[in-house]
Scaffold this active site. Structure first.
Site, PDB file in Angstrom:
ATOM      1  CG  LEU A   1      -1.940  -1.093   1.363  1.00 52.86           C
ATOM      2  CD1 LEU A   1      -2.571  -1.067   2.761  1.00 52.86           C
ATOM      3  CD2 LEU A   1      -3.010  -0.933   0.280  1.00 52.86           C
ATOM      4  CB  SER A   2       0.006   4.724  -0.856  1.00 51.10           C
ATOM      5  OG  SER A   2       0.623   5.983  -0.748  1.00 51.10           O
ATOM      6  N   GLY A   3       2.460   4.287   1.442  1.00 51.34           N
ATOM      7  CA  GLY A   3       2.860   4.564   2.823  1.00 51.34           C
ATOM      8  C   GLY A   3       3.281   3.340   3.615  1.00 51.34           C
ATOM      9  CB  SER A   4       3.221  -0.300   2.924  1.00 45.29           C
ATOM     10  OG  SER A   4       3.828  -0.335   1.647  1.00 45.29           O
ATOM     11  N   GLY A   5       5.913   1.635   3.126  1.00 41.43           N
ATOM     12  CA  GLY A   5       7.359   1.700   3.355  1.00 41.43           C
ATOM     13  C   GLY A   5       8.203   1.136   2.215  1.00 41.43           C
TER      14      GLY A   5
ATOM     15  CB  SER B   1       2.980  -3.509  -8.405  1.00 39.77           C
ATOM     16  OG  SER B   1       3.764  -3.729  -7.251  1.00 39.77           O
TER      17      SER B   1
ATOM     18  CB  SER C   1      10.067   4.828  -1.237  1.00 43.90           C
ATOM     19  OG  SER C   1       9.150   4.837  -2.302  1.00 43.90           O
TER      20      SER C   1
HETATM   21  N1  LIG Z   1       9.430   0.011   9.740  1.00 43.99           N
HETATM   22  C1  LIG Z   1       9.233   0.923   8.796  1.00 43.99           C
HETATM   23  N2  LIG Z   1       9.504   0.626   7.512  1.00 43.99           N
HETATM   24  C2  LIG Z   1       9.298   1.534   6.537  1.00 43.99           C
HETATM   25  N3  LIG Z   1       8.836   2.773   6.733  1.00 43.99           N
HETATM   26  C3  LIG Z   1       8.546   3.147   7.999  1.00 43.99           C
HETATM   27  C4  LIG Z   1       8.729   2.232   9.071  1.00 43.99           C
HETATM   28  N4  LIG Z   1       8.349   2.848  10.184  1.00 43.99           N
HETATM   29  C5  LIG Z   1       7.960   4.085   9.847  1.00 43.99           C
HETATM   30  N5  LIG Z   1       8.089   4.283   8.534  1.00 43.99           N
HETATM   31  C6  LIG Z   1       7.743   5.530   7.824  1.00 43.99           C
HETATM   32  O1  LIG Z   1       6.650   5.251   6.956  1.00 43.99           O
HETATM   33  C7  LIG Z   1       6.747   6.044   5.774  1.00 43.99           C
HETATM   34  C8  LIG Z   1       6.742   5.120   4.569  1.00 43.99           C
HETATM   35  O2  LIG Z   1       6.724   5.910   3.412  1.00 43.99           O
HETATM   36  P1  LIG Z   1       7.245   5.415   2.010  1.00 43.99           P
HETATM   37  O3  LIG Z   1       8.512   4.640   2.151  1.00 43.99           O
HETATM   38  O4  LIG Z   1       7.271   6.613   1.122  1.00 43.99           O
HETATM   39  O5  LIG Z   1       6.074   4.408   1.564  1.00 43.99           O
HETATM   40  P2  LIG Z   1       5.686   3.885   0.111  1.00 43.99           P
HETATM   41  O6  LIG Z   1       6.893   4.050  -0.765  1.00 43.99           O
HETATM   42  O7  LIG Z   1       5.307   2.452   0.332  1.00 43.99           O
HETATM   43  O8  LIG Z   1       4.518   4.701  -0.333  1.00 43.99           O
HETATM   44  C9  LIG Z   1       8.019   6.840   5.874  1.00 43.99           C
HETATM   45  O9  LIG Z   1       7.710   8.124   6.347  1.00 43.99           O
HETATM   46  C10 LIG Z   1       8.840   6.048   6.900  1.00 43.99           C
HETATM   47  O10 LIG Z   1       9.764   6.850   7.603  1.00 43.99           O
HETATM   48 MG   LIG Z   2       7.124   5.149  -2.531  1.00 45.87          MG
END
Ligand SMILES: Nc1ncnc2c1ncn2[C@@H]1O[C@H](COP(=O)(O)OP(=O)(O)O)[C@@H](O)[C@H]1O
Ligand SMILES: [Mg+2]
Length: 199
Positions: A35-39, A108, A41
């Protein structure tokens, strides 16, 4: 379906195996999905840093960045999402052929699209990494303010809200970013790659 005619594949004089030998490591795709924001990137870049420090040639292909350029003509309809992933898959395959490791960070959302990429690669070349995080947590993080916009109706067809996300049925790796730290999650990926002798 190809629309090009009168085209012939020109064989390269240097094989993928030779390129791998020169680089001293396997080449493959780490396909982060979630999901978006899952981490995706965050973890992809943390893993890339560790690979770089180990002198493993790698590159991150990241969703938004690719939509600024190569895929700027695509939107978020089902067809465009599929085409987005198809192109990323083909670019990834070129990276693998060049002997490098490629880390992709795209939502994806469709299993079939991810499977298509798996099928254009060899078995040891596609590692599906499910970045598993509850949507409530993703929404709480909302690093780009997108959930807020999706809830207010400002953005349509947002994955997890009004567009589906199909969880990977058989991923090589599941990392739980809602439970473990960024460093722990990145380390899990490295441990997996070492266990397979890929790095
Ligand atoms: N264990 C973790 N793994 C990845 N991201 C985390 C974690 N804990 C907190 N975060 C935070 O969650 C956010 C994830 O964002 P991002 O990586 O941009 O997600 P995505 O690319 O899936 O949309 C970041 O702000 C990151 O710092
Ligand atoms: Mg991303």
């Amino acid at each position: 379906m190809s629309q090009s005619t009168n085209i012939t594949w020109h064989e390269s004089g240097i094989s993928k195996e030779q390129r791998r030998q020169q680089n001293n490591h396997h080449s493959f795709v780490l396909w982060f999905t979630g999901l978006s924001g899952s981490g995706k990137s965050t973890i992809a870049n943390a893993v890339a840093k560790q690979l770089y420090n180990r002198e493993i040639r790698n590159y991150v292909l990241d969703g938004d960045n690719i939509r600024f350029g190569l895929n700027k003509n695509l939107g978020f309809s089902v067809e465009d999402r599929t085409e987005n992933i198809r192109r990323i898959g083909e670019v990834s395959k070129l990276f693998v052929d060049s002997g490098q490791v490629v880390l992709t960070a795209f939502i994806s959302p469709f299993q079939e699209d991810r499977d298509q990429v798996r099928h254009i690669l060899e078995e040891s070349e596609f590692i599906e990494v499910y970045v598993d995080c509850p949507i409530e947590e993703c929404e709480k993080r909302d690093p780009k303010g997108l959930y807020k916009k999706a809830r207010s109706g400002e953005i349509k067809e947002f994955t997890g809200i009004d567009s589906p996300y199909e969880r990977p049925q058989n991923p090589e790796l599941v990392i739980k970013t809602g439970e473990n730290s960024i460093e722990e999650c990145a380390n899990e990926v490295i441990v997996y790659l070492r266990s397979k002798n890929f790095i």
